[in-house]
Scaffold this motif. Structure first.
Motif, PDB file in Angstrom:
ATOM      1  N   GLY A   6       0.798  -1.322  -0.013  1.00 61.31           N
ATOM      2  CA  GLY A   6      -0.012  -0.036  -0.099  1.00 61.31           C
ATOM      3  C   GLY A   6       0.858   1.285  -0.103  1.00 61.31           C
ATOM      4  N   ALA A   7       1.757   1.267   0.774  1.00 59.05           N
ATOM      5  CA  ALA A   7       2.817   2.357   0.882  1.00 59.05           C
ATOM      6  C   ALA A   7       3.655   2.618  -0.323  1.00 59.05           C
ATOM      7  N   ILE A   8       3.983   1.495  -1.051  1.00 60.62           N
ATOM      8  CA  ILE A   8       4.647   1.599  -2.391  1.00 60.62           C
ATOM      9  C   ILE A   8       3.862   2.064  -3.418  1.00 60.62           C
ATOM     10  N   LEU A   9       2.408   1.854  -3.302  1.00 63.55           N
ATOM     11  CA  LEU A   9       1.706   2.221  -4.643  1.00 63.55           C
ATOM     12  C   LEU A   9       1.322   3.604  -4.153  1.00 63.55           C
ATOM     13  N   SER A  10       1.283   3.976  -2.883  1.00 57.67           N
ATOM     14  CA  SER A  10       0.958   5.503  -2.565  1.00 57.67           C
ATOM     15  C   SER A  10       2.259   6.516  -3.139  1.00 57.67           C
ATOM     16  N   ALA A  11       3.411   5.856  -2.839  1.00 57.55           N
ATOM     17  CA  ALA A  11       4.718   6.555  -3.402  1.00 57.55           C
ATOM     18  C   ALA A  11       4.568   6.637  -4.753  1.00 57.55           C
ATOM     19  N   PHE A  12       4.202   5.551  -5.744  1.00 63.35           N
ATOM     20  CA  PHE A  12       4.146   5.710  -7.092  1.00 63.35           C
ATOM     21  C   PHE A  12       3.139   6.751  -7.571  1.00 63.35           C
ATOM     22  N   GLU A  13       2.069   6.857  -6.719  1.00 67.34           N
ATOM     23  CA  GLU A  13       1.110   7.954  -7.368  1.00 67.34           C
ATOM     24  C   GLU A  13       1.787   9.362  -7.230  1.00 67.34           C
ATOM     25  N   LYS A  14       2.658   9.385  -6.412  1.00 66.37           N
ATOM     26  CA  LYS A  14       3.307  10.861  -6.331  1.00 66.37           C
ATOM     27  C   LYS A  14       4.406  11.041  -7.343  1.00 66.37           C
ATOM     28  N   LEU A  15       5.015  10.211  -8.151  1.00 64.42           N
ATOM     29  CA  LEU A  15       5.695  10.128  -9.158  1.00 64.42           C
ATOM     30  C   LEU A  15       5.378  10.991 -10.307  1.00 64.42           C
ATOM     31  N   SER A  16       6.265  12.059 -10.830  1.00 69.47           N
ATOM     32  CA  SER A  16       5.783  12.854 -11.996  1.00 69.47           C
ATOM     33  C   SER A  16       6.437  12.392 -13.233  1.00 69.47           C
ATOM     34  N   VAL A  17       7.263  11.506 -12.992  1.00 68.13           N
ATOM     35  CA  VAL A  17       7.700  10.898 -14.333  1.00 68.13           C
ATOM     36  C   VAL A  17       7.278   9.526 -14.430  1.00 68.13           C
ATOM     37  N   ASP A  18       7.363   8.769 -15.692  1.00 73.57           N
ATOM     38  CA  ASP A  18       6.734   7.694 -15.963  1.00 73.57           C
ATOM     39  C   ASP A  18       7.970   6.565 -16.054  1.00 73.57           C
ATOM     40  N   PRO A  19       8.257   5.471 -15.121  1.00 74.07           N
ATOM     41  CA  PRO A  19       9.256   4.701 -14.954  1.00 74.07           C
ATOM     42  C   PRO A  19       9.316   3.587 -16.120  1.00 74.07           C
TER      43      PRO A  19
END
Length: 272
Positions: free
Chosen positions: A121-134
């Motif tokens: 859950g915490a990992i997905l929440s952090a991904f939501e904050k990314l402005s770049v597409d990995p």
């Protein structure tokens, strides 16, 4: 970055049987073959890397892909109020281009094989904050080297539909094709095969023990290997090649090493 498969978002309120059933469903969707748009030879750990490693040299016009390292830290890890700190460091060609994090309560204790339901859950929440597409995610944890072929790298990779690999410090399951009792030389890799503890057909290569770093005289001082495995849209062989390219003189791949440091920084701030 939001989930492509919201039905796979880890739910810590599920029963153990429901969690294991969800992991089997995830493994059926996971792709353990190369299915990505970037040039693997353009992946490198630092800006001075000359691109000459096992995968060969990058083409002149190949833009380095965005590689994100994902790692976790915990505040009061063994208490009922434990917090998971998920840190993501995005790099391109060895340069850090973004750092994001999320801090969330952990709702269940650590259970071998169910790590993603504690930390996902915490990992997905952090991904939501990314402005770049990995283009590639490198996670601290297992991918296909998992009882149900759905470790945290597979769970996150499939949920987001992003190419992902897992890098673990210990072997969760499976059988090394060769004995690991003898210390491996730097660069050595040993296939990890499915055995009776894994849902894959026996003998399937589900990852590798990879010796990213080693001392000249390992009999007196040695480094244990990493256990690397495909998470999603990357094959076992390419996973190991990519991890090799991403190590920069340290045991861990540079993206996850940076994420580990960043997670510790955030953890210290949360504690204060």
């Amino acid at each position: 970055m939001t989930p492509v498969h919201p039905e796979f978002v880890p739910d810590p309120t599920l029963s153990r049987e429901e969690m294991e059933r969800l992991q089997r469903d995830i493994a059926e969707v996971a792709v353990f073959e190369d299915d990505f748009a970037f040039d693997p030879a353009a992946v490198r750990a630092d800006q001075t890397d000359d691109g000459q490693t096992a995968l060969g040299a990058a083409t002149d016009d190949a833009e380095p892909p965005v590689v994100v390292g994902v790692d976790q830290a915990f505040v009061d890890a063994f208490s009922e109020e434990a917090l998971a700190v998920s840190a993501i460091v995005a790099t391109r060609g060895g340069e850090v281009i973004e750092e994001v994090h999320a801090v969330e309560p952990t709702e269940i204790p650590y259970v071998p094989g169910l790590l993603s339901f504690r930390e996902g859950g915490a990992i997905l929440s952090a991904f939501e904050k990314l402005s770049v597409d990995p283009d590639l995610a490198v996670l601290d944890g297992s991918g296909r080297i998992h009882f149900r072929q759905a470790g945290i790298a597979t769970h996150v990779g499939v949920t987001l539909d992003v190419p992902a690999v897992g890098v673990a410090k210990s072997l969760l399951c499976g059988r090394p094709r060769e004995s690991l009792d003898e210390y491996l030389s730097q660069g050595a890799r040993v296939a990890i095969e499915a055995d009776d503890s894994v849902t894959a057909p026996p003998g399937t290569v589900i990852g590798h023990a990879y010796q990213s770093r080693q001392y000249d005289n390992p009999e007196t001082r040695h480094v244990n290997p990493l256990y690397v495995s495909p998470g999603h849209r990357v094959s076992a062989e390419t996973t190991t090649d990519l991890v090799e390219r991403l190590c920069a003189g340290y045991k861990l791949p540079e993206p996850t090493r940076l994420a580990d440091n960043y997670a510790d920084e955030v953890k210290a701030e949360v504690r204060d």
